[in-house]
Write a protein that holds these residues in place. Structure first.
Motif, mmCIF file in Angstrom:
data_model
loop_
_atom_site.group_PDB
_atom_site.id
_atom_site.type_symbol
_atom_site.label_atom_id
_atom_site.label_comp_id
_atom_site.label_asym_id
_atom_site.label_seq_id
_atom_site.Cartn_x
_atom_site.Cartn_y
_atom_site.Cartn_z
ATOM 1 N N ARG A 140 12.213 3.484 28.607
ATOM 2 C CA ARG A 140 13.031 2.152 28.024
ATOM 3 C C ARG A 140 12.183 1.012 28.701
ATOM 4 O O ARG A 140 12.582 0.991 30.076
ATOM 5 C CB ARG A 140 14.595 2.560 28.183
ATOM 6 C CG ARG A 140 15.372 1.455 27.327
ATOM 7 C CD ARG A 140 16.784 1.671 27.426
ATOM 8 N NE ARG A 140 17.625 0.863 26.637
ATOM 9 C CZ ARG A 140 17.719 0.569 25.271
ATOM 10 N NH1 ARG A 140 17.387 1.438 24.472
ATOM 11 N NH2 ARG A 140 18.578 -0.256 24.883
ATOM 12 N N GLN A 141 12.043 -0.056 28.023
ATOM 13 C CA GLN A 141 11.683 -1.381 28.731
ATOM 14 C C GLN A 141 12.850 -2.197 28.821
ATOM 15 O O GLN A 141 13.788 -2.036 28.157
ATOM 16 C CB GLN A 141 10.408 -2.114 27.888
ATOM 17 C CG GLN A 141 10.749 -2.300 26.480
ATOM 18 C CD GLN A 141 10.009 -3.640 26.320
ATOM 19 O OE1 GLN A 141 9.962 -4.492 26.879
ATOM 20 N NE2 GLN A 141 9.502 -3.587 25.107
ATOM 21 N N SER A 143 12.807 -5.330 28.575
ATOM 22 C CA SER A 143 12.955 -6.797 27.800
ATOM 23 C C SER A 143 12.343 -6.874 26.471
ATOM 24 O O SER A 143 12.543 -5.448 25.991
ATOM 25 C CB SER A 143 11.728 -7.832 28.538
ATOM 26 O OG SER A 143 11.751 -9.002 27.924
ATOM 27 N N GLU A 144 12.462 -7.879 25.676
ATOM 28 C CA GLU A 144 12.083 -7.727 24.351
ATOM 29 C C GLU A 144 10.678 -7.274 24.018
ATOM 30 O O GLU A 144 10.262 -6.730 22.940
ATOM 31 C CB GLU A 144 12.428 -8.972 23.583
ATOM 32 C CG GLU A 144 13.935 -9.080 23.597
ATOM 33 C CD GLU A 144 14.053 -10.575 22.727
ATOM 34 O OE1 GLU A 144 13.216 -11.060 22.176
ATOM 35 O OE2 GLU A 144 15.171 -10.987 22.637
ATOM 36 N N ILE A 145 9.764 -7.932 25.078
ATOM 37 C CA ILE A 145 8.460 -7.369 24.763
ATOM 38 C C ILE A 145 7.851 -7.108 26.375
ATOM 39 O O ILE A 145 8.265 -7.902 27.419
ATOM 40 C CB ILE A 145 7.447 -8.452 24.038
ATOM 41 C CG1 ILE A 145 6.144 -7.924 24.108
ATOM 42 C CG2 ILE A 145 7.559 -9.871 24.877
ATOM 43 C CD1 ILE A 145 5.218 -8.788 23.096
ATOM 44 N N CYS A 146 6.953 -6.446 26.635
ATOM 45 C CA CYS A 146 6.480 -6.091 28.049
ATOM 46 C C CYS A 146 4.962 -5.694 27.798
ATOM 47 O O CYS A 146 4.528 -5.371 26.801
ATOM 48 C CB CYS A 146 7.017 -4.934 28.510
ATOM 49 S SG CYS A 146 6.666 -3.222 27.903
ATOM 50 N N SER A 210 6.653 -3.861 21.983
ATOM 51 C CA SER A 210 7.915 -4.718 21.508
ATOM 52 C C SER A 210 8.969 -3.794 21.337
ATOM 53 O O SER A 210 10.064 -4.177 21.121
ATOM 54 C CB SER A 210 7.515 -5.603 20.484
ATOM 55 O OG SER A 210 7.101 -4.792 19.146
ATOM 56 N N LYS A 212 12.071 -1.230 21.947
ATOM 57 C CA LYS A 212 12.705 -0.701 23.055
ATOM 58 C C LYS A 212 12.392 0.308 23.806
ATOM 59 O O LYS A 212 12.246 0.474 25.306
ATOM 60 C CB LYS A 212 14.246 -0.850 22.922
ATOM 61 C CG LYS A 212 15.155 -1.112 23.996
ATOM 62 C CD LYS A 212 15.038 -2.669 24.497
ATOM 63 C CE LYS A 212 15.737 -3.098 25.680
ATOM 64 N NZ LYS A 212 15.537 -4.424 26.152
ATOM 65 N N TYR A 275 6.917 -8.129 32.268
ATOM 66 C CA TYR A 275 7.466 -9.016 31.410
ATOM 67 C C TYR A 275 8.181 -10.336 31.936
ATOM 68 O O TYR A 275 7.796 -10.696 32.984
ATOM 69 C CB TYR A 275 8.730 -8.018 30.937
ATOM 70 C CG TYR A 275 9.845 -7.924 32.009
ATOM 71 C CD1 TYR A 275 10.958 -8.557 31.924
ATOM 72 C CD2 TYR A 275 9.532 -6.855 33.139
ATOM 73 C CE1 TYR A 275 11.977 -8.327 33.127
ATOM 74 C CE2 TYR A 275 10.478 -6.515 33.755
ATOM 75 C CZ TYR A 275 11.783 -7.142 34.101
ATOM 76 O OH TYR A 275 12.584 -7.036 35.018
#
Length: 275
Positions: A140-141, A143-146, A210, A212, A275
């Protein structure tokens, strides 16, 4: 004469049981270029990998009707062997590419780096020999995009050296399973250290995510010519109580990892995200 006839009967029965069916498979894309390290499987649990020249050698004790082939950016496809063109002893297959999806692009004004995945200590290991296996870890990242900077894999101290493996990145489908390739390059690692985390850079591959949740993965490459040096052992840990590891064996569908004894075992993969 009676005993001699019986001997001949059992002799030919033994020979037939030991018979081997040999196939040479040459894997190409629609442009005619050979696909290195493509995965070839038959039945449910048996498979091999093509070599650097895009050639897979198959040996079976029974004839094979259908094979399944895939690679990075090439979803799994089935082929009837009798319908495929041949050049001498070599059977030619052509794979269709995954539908192109333009990845998101981002510029980060203040770069942050975060590690996701498994960071706990090793408690056991998974070993693979002579079969195609992909192991994927759900992450799970933050941020909204990484952007994925690198992926690291922990190689067990008893692993053989110089066994090739491939790094994979997958999206997550509506059923919660690994889906499409997000990393479209075939990143092969042949050199690594034992009893250590081995980091593989994806800096130049521009893998932006992008969603999650997604999957980082390792694919064992089971090449026939390397059968005597094909035992890559990757660390597992039971320090994380949640099952986050998924396996795909040859032509079987993805399945979530179970437990060893009463403890959950997750494969030791992690990624560094920007990110």
């Amino acid at each position: 004469m009676k005993y001699f006839s019986s001997f001949l009967f059992f002799f030919f029965i033994s020979i037939s049981l030991l018979a081997q069916y040999e196939y040479l498979i040459s894997v190409h894309n629609k442009l005619g270029n050979k696909i290195q390290y493509a995965s070839i499987s038959w039945g449910k649990t048996t498979g091999v990998s093509a070599n650097e020249s895009g050639i897979a050698k198959i040996s079976s004790t029974s004839p094979i009707d259908t094979i399944y082939a895939s690679s990075v950016g090439y979803p799994i496809q089935s082929f009837l062997l009798n319908d495929l063109p041949r050049s001498g002893d070599t059977i030619r297959i052509v794979l269709s590419e995954q539908s192109a999806v333009l990845p998101p692009i981002a510029i980060f004004s203040k770069e942050k780096i975060s590690a996701v995945g498994i960071t706990e200590n090793e408690t056991s290991f998974i070993s693979n020999r002579y079969r195609n296996v992909i192991a994927a870890l759900e992450v799970r990242q933050p941020s909204e995009i990484c952007k994925i900077k690198s992926v690291s894999v922990f190689i067990h101290k008893k692993s053989q050296l110089n066994v090739p493996f491939r790094i994979r990145i997958f999206s997550k489908n509506s059923s919660g399973l690994p889906d499409n390739d997000l990393l479209m390059s075939s990143i092969i690692c042949k050199s690594y250290q034992l009893n250590k985390w081995n980091e593989i850079s994806l800096e130049n591959d521009n893998v932006f995510v992008s969603a999650k949740e997604f999957f980082i993965a390792i694919e064992w490459l089971s090449i026939a010519e390397l059968k005597d040096n094909n035992d890559l052992q990757v660390g597992l840990t039971n320090k994380n109580v949640q099952i986050r590891t998924f396996f795909k064996l040859a032509n079987k569908p993805w399945s979530k990892s179970g437990t060893i004894g009463s403890k959950v075992e997750n494969i030791m993969l992690k990624a560094y995200l920007v990110y």
